[in-house]
Design a protein around this motif. Structure first.
Motif, PDB file in Angstrom:
ATOM      1  N   GLU A 194       0.837  -1.198   0.000  1.00  0.00           N
ATOM      2  CA  GLU A 194       0.000   0.000   0.000  1.00  0.00           C
ATOM      3  C   GLU A 194       0.875   1.252   0.000  1.00  0.00           C
ATOM      4  O   GLU A 194       1.928   1.283   0.651  1.00  0.00           O
ATOM      5  CB  GLU A 194      -0.897   0.011   1.247  1.00  0.00           C
ATOM      6  CG  GLU A 194      -1.845   1.189   1.300  1.00  0.00           C
ATOM      7  CD  GLU A 194      -2.636   1.242   2.611  1.00  0.00           C
ATOM      8  OE1 GLU A 194      -2.404   0.381   3.488  1.00  0.00           O
ATOM      9  OE2 GLU A 194      -3.459   2.155   2.756  1.00  0.00           O
ATOM     10  N   LEU A 238      -4.564   1.481  -7.406  1.00  0.00           N
ATOM     11  CA  LEU A 238      -5.952   1.092  -7.133  1.00  0.00           C
ATOM     12  C   LEU A 238      -6.075   0.427  -5.757  1.00  0.00           C
ATOM     13  O   LEU A 238      -7.079   0.589  -5.066  1.00  0.00           O
ATOM     14  CB  LEU A 238      -6.447   0.136  -8.231  1.00  0.00           C
ATOM     15  CG  LEU A 238      -6.584   0.759  -9.633  1.00  0.00           C
ATOM     16  CD1 LEU A 238      -6.852  -0.312 -10.683  1.00  0.00           C
ATOM     17  CD2 LEU A 238      -7.690   1.810  -9.655  1.00  0.00           C
ATOM     18  N   SER A 240      -4.333   1.163  -3.199  1.00  0.00           N
ATOM     19  CA  SER A 240      -4.091   2.167  -2.152  1.00  0.00           C
ATOM     20  C   SER A 240      -5.318   3.068  -2.053  1.00  0.00           C
ATOM     21  O   SER A 240      -5.323   4.226  -2.491  1.00  0.00           O
ATOM     22  CB  SER A 240      -2.830   2.975  -2.492  1.00  0.00           C
ATOM     23  OG  SER A 240      -1.722   2.117  -2.630  1.00  0.00           O
ATOM     24  N   ASP A 241      -6.378   2.531  -1.463  1.00  0.00           N
ATOM     25  CA  ASP A 241      -7.698   3.181  -1.504  1.00  0.00           C
ATOM     26  C   ASP A 241      -8.190   3.628  -0.130  1.00  0.00           C
ATOM     27  O   ASP A 241      -9.375   3.813   0.076  1.00  0.00           O
ATOM     28  CB  ASP A 241      -8.720   2.218  -2.120  1.00  0.00           C
ATOM     29  CG  ASP A 241      -8.814   0.911  -1.359  1.00  0.00           C
ATOM     30  OD1 ASP A 241      -8.057   0.728  -0.375  1.00  0.00           O
ATOM     31  OD2 ASP A 241      -9.635   0.063  -1.749  1.00  0.00           O
ATOM     32  N   ARG A 242      -7.252   3.804   0.780  1.00  0.00           N
ATOM     33  CA  ARG A 242      -7.661   4.149   2.152  1.00  0.00           C
ATOM     34  C   ARG A 242      -8.321   5.537   2.220  1.00  0.00           C
ATOM     35  O   ARG A 242      -9.297   5.736   2.912  1.00  0.00           O
ATOM     36  CB  ARG A 242      -6.438   4.117   3.073  1.00  0.00           C
ATOM     37  CG  ARG A 242      -6.775   4.020   4.554  1.00  0.00           C
ATOM     38  CD  ARG A 242      -5.478   3.961   5.356  1.00  0.00           C
ATOM     39  NE  ARG A 242      -4.717   2.750   5.070  1.00  0.00           N
ATOM     40  CZ  ARG A 242      -4.693   1.677   5.864  1.00  0.00           C
ATOM     41  NH1 ARG A 242      -5.390   1.666   6.970  1.00  0.00           N
ATOM     42  NH2 ARG A 242      -3.971   0.624   5.546  1.00  0.00           N
ATOM     43  N   PRO A 245     -11.507   6.210  -2.191  1.00  0.00           N
ATOM     44  CA  PRO A 245     -12.010   4.839  -2.372  1.00  0.00           C
ATOM     45  C   PRO A 245     -11.732   4.260  -3.757  1.00  0.00           C
ATOM     46  O   PRO A 245     -11.573   3.049  -3.907  1.00  0.00           O
ATOM     47  CB  PRO A 245     -13.521   4.988  -2.141  1.00  0.00           C
ATOM     48  CG  PRO A 245     -13.682   6.229  -1.344  1.00  0.00           C
ATOM     49  CD  PRO A 245     -12.562   7.136  -1.745  1.00  0.00           C
ATOM     50  N   GLN A 246     -11.675   5.132  -4.767  1.00  0.00           N
ATOM     51  CA  GLN A 246     -11.402   4.623  -6.122  1.00  0.00           C
ATOM     52  C   GLN A 246      -9.930   4.289  -6.327  1.00  0.00           C
ATOM     53  O   GLN A 246      -9.563   3.714  -7.342  1.00  0.00           O
ATOM     54  CB  GLN A 246     -11.783   5.665  -7.177  1.00  0.00           C
ATOM     55  CG  GLN A 246     -13.193   6.197  -7.081  1.00  0.00           C
ATOM     56  CD  GLN A 246     -13.240   7.499  -6.297  1.00  0.00           C
ATOM     57  OE1 GLN A 246     -12.761   7.570  -5.157  1.00  0.00           O
ATOM     58  NE2 GLN A 246     -13.791   8.540  -6.893  1.00  0.00           N
ATOM     59  N   GLY A 247      -9.095   4.675  -5.371  1.00  0.00           N
ATOM     60  CA  GLY A 247      -7.666   4.430  -5.509  1.00  0.00           C
ATOM     61  C   GLY A 247      -6.897   5.729  -5.613  1.00  0.00           C
ATOM     62  O   GLY A 247      -7.426   6.757  -6.067  1.00  0.00           O
ATOM     63  N   ASN A 250      -6.835   8.326  -8.553  1.00  0.00           N
ATOM     64  CA  ASN A 250      -7.893   7.831  -9.431  1.00  0.00           C
ATOM     65  C   ASN A 250      -9.235   8.497  -9.170  1.00  0.00           C
ATOM     66  O   ASN A 250     -10.284   7.925  -9.471  1.00  0.00           O
ATOM     67  CB  ASN A 250      -8.034   6.306  -9.267  1.00  0.00           C
ATOM     68  CG  ASN A 250      -8.847   5.681 -10.386  1.00  0.00           C
ATOM     69  OD1 ASN A 250      -8.788   6.140 -11.526  1.00  0.00           O
ATOM     70  ND2 ASN A 250      -9.602   4.636 -10.065  1.00  0.00           N
TER      71      ASN A 250
END
Lengths: 530, 113
Positions: A194, A238, A240-242, A245-247, A250
């Motif tokens: 991540e 993608l 790494s969405d913490r 949410p979409q990344g 992104n």
């Protein structure tokens, strides 16, 4: 120095000025360039070791969700040197028109021009061990090799050099340099899970890293460079969405879209030469020299690409004893094995009976497994094309997880009618030019009205364009300096930044872009603005 | 595409060679084999409606130089401008295709319309 992450303490924190993820051509080049006379502390993370290991390679596996593509755990290699451990070594440069906006090609037009990258090609040449003395001057090599360039209509085709690398396996070639560099630490078996950021995802604060069956640790650096290739860069963003949410990077749903590769129709046509095949000496394959080699190819001219609504393309001439009849015999055998009959069966049958040499060769080959019996010279050019940017062609996360608990990535590769038009038009133009010069005659299936993509064709395994360069985050993922839009200290070194993919193989350009990025990062750090 | 009207590669190439670059300049010396091959190409074109089976229409689109190099120039100009005809996958010039079709119609193009 080169370290093994298995020897780290669980919970350790590694610190550096710049951390690079992925030790393939992009990552190794960036590390070596950044380390030169900079005093910067460079950390280079590699998922694998120094040779292929199944458990690491399996982290690359992922399903095919669209058009058949090379299995993802075979299309790439995950150990020191990355996919340079199995590349072909063909090196070409992008061209000026690649960077221009082409009216008919939505999504074309880079935020930089060819002039911005041109100086870095000279610096990239030694990394891939190609000739450094006028490497892309076709006339120079024609004189040196004593071959005669074909006088194509310059409005249509250009004689273009493909320089042959040995091919350089970056891990093997540069392992000692990495080991000796005082300010580079390579950490093997380090899998980044991540990218951690601040609360607004505007700055990377660290990387969460794990070793298979080994310690978990963190990396903290001032700048981060993602260099794991065109598929894994998108995957890590993608994943790494913490915060978003979409990344990461992104917010505009751009990461992973526009995936493209170089399609190779092999062969696209057959040429029955009226002249001795020696006439095509410069084009029939690489000529190796003391350093690297030369291979003459025939590419779409810049003017043609500006004038016509087709992608770029390159023909690689191959001498072959395989005639149209031989090809028909193969087609029938393959279909019958599937319990099927091929389209145009009667045409294929008659092709065989009217082509006794080809048929004889096929039978001899099947019976003896010794190849062709009759030495007949045909030219059977391979055609590599540039596909148009297509947002529906993409890689995306799937539910299936790897052994580290990370969602795998699926390949949803799509081609367009426009791409097929490029194949057809390129073939037509080659037939036209061969006839115009009286060099022979051409046979092809590609101009049939109902011609469609062949059941199998060559793939460059050149994952491009999943984090494209753009002026704004709405139309891409990284800016003109390869920085992820909106994230102050996150950069990408990969063919994933290519806004359009050109007809050129990407490795030389990947290396050139890495050197350019290293230059940029050195300036930033020197100015205290990492 | 009919298998029965399929022409062989050898027929095609020898026919074209004779018509475009040799036989037309000296028709009396055309070998019967190559003339037959040209006829086969022409029959294929007629069968597949690639060109009309009409002498006048074929000749109307045909420039008739009186030298071999003249014919070669016309054929090459055809290719340069993309005037090509597919004969079962073989791409020949429009002029070659017309000559073959005329041969199939048993017309000597140099006689005139």
């Amino acid at each position: 120095m080169i370290l093994n992450a298995k020897g780290l303490t669980d919970g350790a924190v590694l610190e550096a000025d710049i951390c690079i993820v992925g030790a393939g051509p992009a990552g190794i080049t960036a590390a070596l360039e950044l380390a030169k006379a900079s005093g910067l502390k460079i950390l280079l993370l590699e998922s694998g070791g120094t040779y292929l290991e199944d458990e690491t390679q399996d982290l690359y596996a992922g399903p095919n969700l669209g058009r058949p593509y090379e299995p993802l755990d075979q299309a790439r290699l995950r150990f020191l040197g990355g996919s340079s451990n199995h590349w072909a070594g063909n090196c070409m440069r992008l061209t000026p028109v690649d960077f221009e906006e082409r009216d008919w090609m939505p999504g074309s037009g880079w935020p930089i021009s060819y002039d911005d990258i041109a100086p870095y090609y000279d610096l990239a040449a030694p990394y891939v061990q190609i000739q450094e003395d006028r490497p892309f001057d076709f006339s120079y090599w024609a004189r040196k090799i004593e071959g005669q360039p074909v006088d194509w209509n310059p409005d249509i085709f250009e004689n273009t050099v493909s320089c042959s690398s040995p091919p350089t396996p970056f891990g093997i070639e540069y392992e000692q340099d990495l080991e000796r560099a005082a300010n580079i630490s390579v950490v093997l078996y380090a899998n980044v899970l991540e990218i951690e950021t601040n609360e607004t995802a505007s700055e990377v604060t660290g990387l969460r890293v794990v070793c298979i069956d080994g310690p978990r640790f963190r990396v903290r650096a001032k700048s981060y460079v993602l260099a794991q290739g065109g598929i894994e860069v998108a995957r890590l963003l993608l994943l790494s969405d913490r915060v978003i949410p979409q990344g990461l990077g992104n917010a505009q749903d751009q990461v992973g879209r526009y995936f493209t590769d170089h399609v190779g129709i092999r062969p696209a046509l057959w040429i029955w030469p009226d002249q001795k095949v020696d006439r095509f000496k410069l084009y029939e394959g690489p000529t190796y020299l003391d350093v690297g080699g030369f291979w003459g190819t025939v590419a779409s001219s810049n003017d043609l690409r500006r004038r016509e609504s087709i992608g770029g393309f390159t023909f690689y001439f191959m001498q072959t004893s395989n005639s149209p009849g031989y090809r028909s015999a193969q087609t029938i055998v393959r279909s019958l094995k599937k319990g099927d009959f091929p389209p145009y069966l009667s045409s294929h049958v008659m092709n065989i009976f009217s082509d006794l040499d080809g048929m004889t060769n096929k039978v001899y080959d099947v019976v003896t497994d010794k190849g062709a019996l009759i030495d007949r010279s045909w030219l059977a050019p391979w055609l590599n094309i540039e596909c148009v940017p297509n947002p529906d062609s993409r890689v995306r996360l799937v539910d299936e997880q790897d052994r580290l608990g990370q969602r795998r990535i699926g390949m949803d590769w799509k081609l367009t009618e426009q791409d097929l038009n490029t194949v057809k038009r390129a073939t037509e133009l080659m037939a036209q030019e061969i006839g115009r010069m009286g060099l022979g005659r051409v046979w092809t299936e590609a101009l049939r009205d109902d011609y469609d993509w062949p059941g199998s064709f060559g793939l460059g395994k050149h994952a491009c364009s999943t984090t494209r360069m753009s002026e704004t985050p709405k139309t891409g993922v990284v800016d003109r300096n390869c920085r992820v839009h909106g994230v102050a200290n996150l950069f990408v070194a990969s063919s994933s930044v290519f806004r359009t993919s050109s007809f050129a193989q990407p490795t030389l350009s990947i290396v050139a872009f890495s050197i350019r990025l290293a230059d940029h990062l050195k300036q930033l750090h020197k100015a205290g603005q990492p | 595409m009919s298998g029965t009207s399929k022409i062989s590669r050898r027929d095609l190439m020898s026919g074209l060679a004779a018509l475009s670059f040799g036989a037309l300049a000296a028709p009396g010396r055309a070998a019967s084999h190559t003339l037959t091959s040209a006829e086969e190409v022409g029959k294929w074109l007629i069968t597949h409606n690639a060109l009309p089976a009409h002498r006048g229409m074929l000749l109307a689109g045909l420039t008739q130089p009186d030298t071999v190099t003249g014919w070669q120039a016309i054929v090459r100009a055809d290719f340069a401008s993309g005037r090509m005809v597919s004969v079962d996958g073989w791409l020949i010039s429009d002029t070659e295709a017309r000559l073959c079709t005329l041969a199939a119609l048993d017309v000597e193009p140099w006689v005139g319309a």
